[in-house]
Write a protein that holds these residues in place. Structure first.
Motif, PDB file in Angstrom:
ATOM      1  N   UNK A  45      -4.187   9.830 -49.211  1.00 20.29           N
ATOM      2  CA  UNK A  45      -3.439   9.026 -50.585  1.00 20.29           C
ATOM      3  C   UNK A  45      -1.813   9.601 -50.309  1.00 20.29           C
ATOM      4  N   UNK A  46      -0.972   8.735 -51.163  1.00 20.78           N
ATOM      5  CA  UNK A  46       0.346   9.031 -51.019  1.00 20.78           C
ATOM      6  C   UNK A  46       0.772  10.392 -51.372  1.00 20.78           C
ATOM      7  N   UNK A  47      -0.216  10.839 -52.082  1.00 19.29           N
ATOM      8  CA  UNK A  47      -0.079  12.390 -52.559  1.00 19.29           C
ATOM      9  C   UNK A  47       0.029  13.307 -51.515  1.00 19.29           C
ATOM     10  N   UNK A  48      -0.614  12.798 -50.470  1.00 20.31           N
ATOM     11  CA  UNK A  48      -0.666  13.653 -49.207  1.00 20.31           C
ATOM     12  C   UNK A  48       0.580  13.662 -48.208  1.00 20.31           C
ATOM     13  N   UNK A  49       1.355  12.896 -48.706  1.00 19.27           N
ATOM     14  CA  UNK A  49       2.721  12.472 -47.906  1.00 19.27           C
ATOM     15  C   UNK A  49       3.498  13.687 -47.438  1.00 19.27           C
ATOM     16  N   UNK A  50       3.821  14.043 -46.217  1.00 22.18           N
ATOM     17  CA  UNK A  50       4.687  15.265 -46.029  1.00 22.18           C
ATOM     18  C   UNK A  50       3.773  16.346 -45.710  1.00 22.18           C
ATOM     19  N   UNK A  51       2.322  15.970 -45.594  1.00 23.09           N
ATOM     20  CA  UNK A  51       1.496  17.398 -45.278  1.00 23.09           C
ATOM     21  C   UNK A  51       0.737  16.795 -44.277  1.00 23.09           C
ATOM     22  N   UNK A  73      -4.656  17.167 -35.562  1.00 25.30           N
ATOM     23  CA  UNK A  73      -3.987  16.888 -36.840  1.00 25.30           C
ATOM     24  C   UNK A  73      -3.822  15.181 -37.160  1.00 25.30           C
ATOM     25  N   UNK A  74      -3.918  15.239 -38.643  1.00 25.32           N
ATOM     26  CA  UNK A  74      -3.430  13.946 -39.187  1.00 25.32           C
ATOM     27  C   UNK A  74      -2.061  14.259 -39.910  1.00 25.32           C
ATOM     28  N   UNK A  75      -0.948  13.479 -39.685  1.00 24.24           N
ATOM     29  CA  UNK A  75       0.161  13.615 -40.480  1.00 24.24           C
ATOM     30  C   UNK A  75       0.415  12.364 -41.411  1.00 24.24           C
ATOM     31  N   UNK A  76       0.600  12.691 -42.719  1.00 24.75           N
ATOM     32  CA  UNK A  76       0.704  11.625 -43.450  1.00 24.75           C
ATOM     33  C   UNK A  76       2.161  11.293 -43.900  1.00 24.75           C
ATOM     34  N   UNK A  77       2.534   9.866 -44.191  1.00 25.08           N
ATOM     35  CA  UNK A  77       3.663   9.649 -44.563  1.00 25.08           C
ATOM     36  C   UNK A  77       3.386   8.373 -45.621  1.00 25.08           C
ATOM     37  N   UNK A  81       8.791   6.049 -47.698  1.00 24.60           N
ATOM     38  CA  UNK A  81       9.319   7.189 -47.082  1.00 24.60           C
ATOM     39  C   UNK A  81       9.048   7.472 -45.637  1.00 24.60           C
ATOM     40  N   UNK A  82       8.938   6.475 -44.708  1.00 21.71           N
ATOM     41  CA  UNK A  82       8.335   6.596 -43.510  1.00 21.71           C
ATOM     42  C   UNK A  82       9.295   5.829 -42.495  1.00 21.71           C
ATOM     43  N   UNK A  83       8.840   6.246 -41.209  1.00 18.88           N
ATOM     44  CA  UNK A  83       9.723   5.266 -40.273  1.00 18.88           C
ATOM     45  C   UNK A  83       9.867   3.965 -40.335  1.00 18.88           C
ATOM     46  N   UNK A  84       8.361   3.273 -40.505  1.00 20.49           N
ATOM     47  CA  UNK A  84       8.571   1.886 -40.821  1.00 20.49           C
ATOM     48  C   UNK A  84       8.837   1.349 -42.012  1.00 20.49           C
ATOM     49  N   UNK A  85       8.672   2.321 -43.048  1.00 19.93           N
ATOM     50  CA  UNK A  85       8.806   2.089 -44.579  1.00 19.93           C
ATOM     51  C   UNK A  85       7.148   1.791 -45.162  1.00 19.93           C
ATOM     52  N   UNK A  86       6.211   1.706 -44.325  1.00 24.61           N
ATOM     53  CA  UNK A  86       5.000   1.396 -44.763  1.00 24.61           C
ATOM     54  C   UNK A  86       4.507   2.747 -45.030  1.00 24.61           C
TER      55      UNK A  86
END
Ligand code: GDP
Length: 456
Positions: A45-51, A73-77, A81-86
């Motif tokens: 979820x969005x709570x995982x962003x940046x991890x 690894x899975x990187x979450x954005x 706040x991501x490259x695409x905005x999505x």
């Protein structure tokens, strides 16, 4: 904003194909977290962003007959706040040709579709994460062949150029509208010096746009490289000079397959300027079956050359160069031999540079390189653009249009023809607006984003 962004989730392998330790599969869109869950069995979820998370990847993690594809690894954005905005997830898998492809196929089964070329960056643009100018800088960065080209692209990526253009754009629109507005007043209602103010402002825009044009042209030269052609009679020392210029780098930078001897075209860098260097003697040697064709090809190269090094060992009194001297450097070779420097010094002054060199001692190589850089600078400032979908060429063309419009506005202000001036101001604004994507069309976006690779 136009809605190019459907609800579709896209994915692609973002790294270059081939053997590598790590590959990245990038997924973007509303379904990105679902795709990640289906491959790993873990909810995101969005709570995982940046991890990032160490996981096992399966074709379908929750099914009984699941197949293990890899671990990684899975990187979450999370949006925005991501490259695409999505919402974006990136899977770091092992490299090679099989694993990344299997992971990619698994993302398709999970509902994603293959991204078009540049679609990630296109979404970034549509979501306001990048302006068009920065999107172009991304591709220039990917395409850059030298450190200097990459630095140039990085500079634009910081949005500096974009901001500059945006302020010119706003200024042009504002001034254009002000002129229109002024037309509604009678002369005695206007400030006495408004003509002068307007004239000064227009000159200022002209110099800003000209400055940007010079930079865009230099950027183009930095990316495409300049073509330097070696010419001169047999045995004057062309191959030797080429080797001396390339130095030990030759073996590394040689772009052509095969041995050095087969190669007629090499790649080198002087002061950050990428150079394609062609030895016309090499052309003849490799084409000796049909010598005439070799001669014709070398003439074609001479015509296309940005700079011609005309090599001359002064063994003949005749100056046999009959091409365009404005792009020629007269390189006197073998200056380590007795009498040559004196002979060179006795030559008449000419409207081109003359440099004494020795491929044996290395004398004159630095002077020659310095002269080349001088020519490249001049070239960058004056190069005329060939039209095409090429991104930086597009910028140059639009800047030229803006420059032309401002020149017409200046003329109109002299008459004075305020309606025409205001109109030209709007034309100039329109052109600058296209550079940063304030004014854009689907064709333009296609032209820009189709230049990207898939996965960017
Ligand atoms: P090309 O036919 O123009 O490519 O000429 P080469 O590079 O093959 O050189 C022809 C001959 O001139 C060779 O014997 C080289 O050793 C000699 N040569 C080339 N450059 C120099 C130089 O700077 N000094 C001296 N002394 N000889 C040179």
């Amino acid at each position: 904003m136009m809605s190019v962004i459907s609800g579709e989730t896209i994915s692609a392998i973002a790294t270059a194909p081939g053997r590598s330790g790590v590959a990245v599969v990038r997924v973007s869109g509303g379904g990105a977290f679902d795709v990640a869950k289906r491959l790993t069995g873990r909810s995101f979820s969005s709570a995982d962003a940046g991890r990032f998370f160490y996981v096992k990847f399966y074709d379908d993690a929750s099914s009984e007959g699941r197949n293990l594809l890899d671990d990684g690894l899975v990187l979450v954005f999370a949006a925005p706040h991501s490259y695409t905005g999505e919402d974006v997830v990136e899977f770091q898998t092992h490299g090679g040709s099989v694993t990344p492809r299997r992971i990619l196929e698994a993302t398709f089964s999970a509902g994603a579709r293959l991204a078009r070329r540049g679609e990630f960056t296109e979404r970034a643009f549509m979501n306001g994460r990048l302006d068009l100018d920065q999107a172009e800088a991304v591709i220039n960065l990917i395409d850059a062949r030298t450190d200097r080209g990459a630095d140039e692209a990085l500079n634009s990526l910081g949005g500096f150029k974009g901001k500059e253009f945006a302020s010119i754009y706003d200024g042009l629109l504002h001034t254009g509208s002000t002129i229109e507005h002024m037309l509604d007043f009678s002369e005695d209602e206007l400030p006495g010096d408004w003509d002068e103010q307007l004239h000064a402002a227009t000159l200022e825009y002209h110099s800003q746009i000209s400055g940007a044009l010079a930079k865009a042209r230099e950027g183009k030269v930095l990316r495409d490289g300049v073509l330097v052609v070696l010419a001169g009679r047999p045995n004057v020392g062309k191959s030797s000079l080429l080797n001396a210029l390339l130095g030990e780098k030759r073996a590394i930078v040689n772009e052509r397959a095969g041995t050095t001897r087969d190669s007629i075209e090499d790649f080198m860098e002087v002061d950050g300027w990428p150079i394609r260097i062609v030895d016309t003697a090499g052309l003849r040697e490799t084409d000796d079956v049909i010598e005439a064709e070799g001669v014709q090809r070398s003439e074609e190269f001479m015509a296309k050359a940005d700079v011609i090094l005309y090599l001359d060992d002064l063994s003949s009194d005749a100056f046999a160069y009959d091409g365009n001297v404005s792009k020629m450097i007269h390189v006197v070779t073998k200056c380590d031999k007795e009498g040559i420097p004196e002979k060179a010094a006795a030559l008449k002054n000419a409207p081109y540079a003359r440099i004494c060199t020795s491929s044996v001692t290395g004398d004159g190589m630095d002077d020659l390189k310095a002269e080349l850089v001088k020519m490249f600078r001049r070239l960058a400032a004056t190069t005329s653009e060939t039209p095409g979908a090429d991104v930086t060429t597009r910028q140059c063309e639009l800047l030229q249009i803006a420059q032309g419009a401002i020149e017409k506005a200046l003329e109109a202000l002299k008459v004075p023809e305020y309606v025409i001036a205001a109109n030209e101001y709007h034309n100039a604004a329109d052109a600058i607006g296209k550079i940063i994507g304030k004014v854009y069309s689907d064709d333009l976006l296609d032209a820009v984003f189709s230049r990207f690779c898939v996965g960017k």
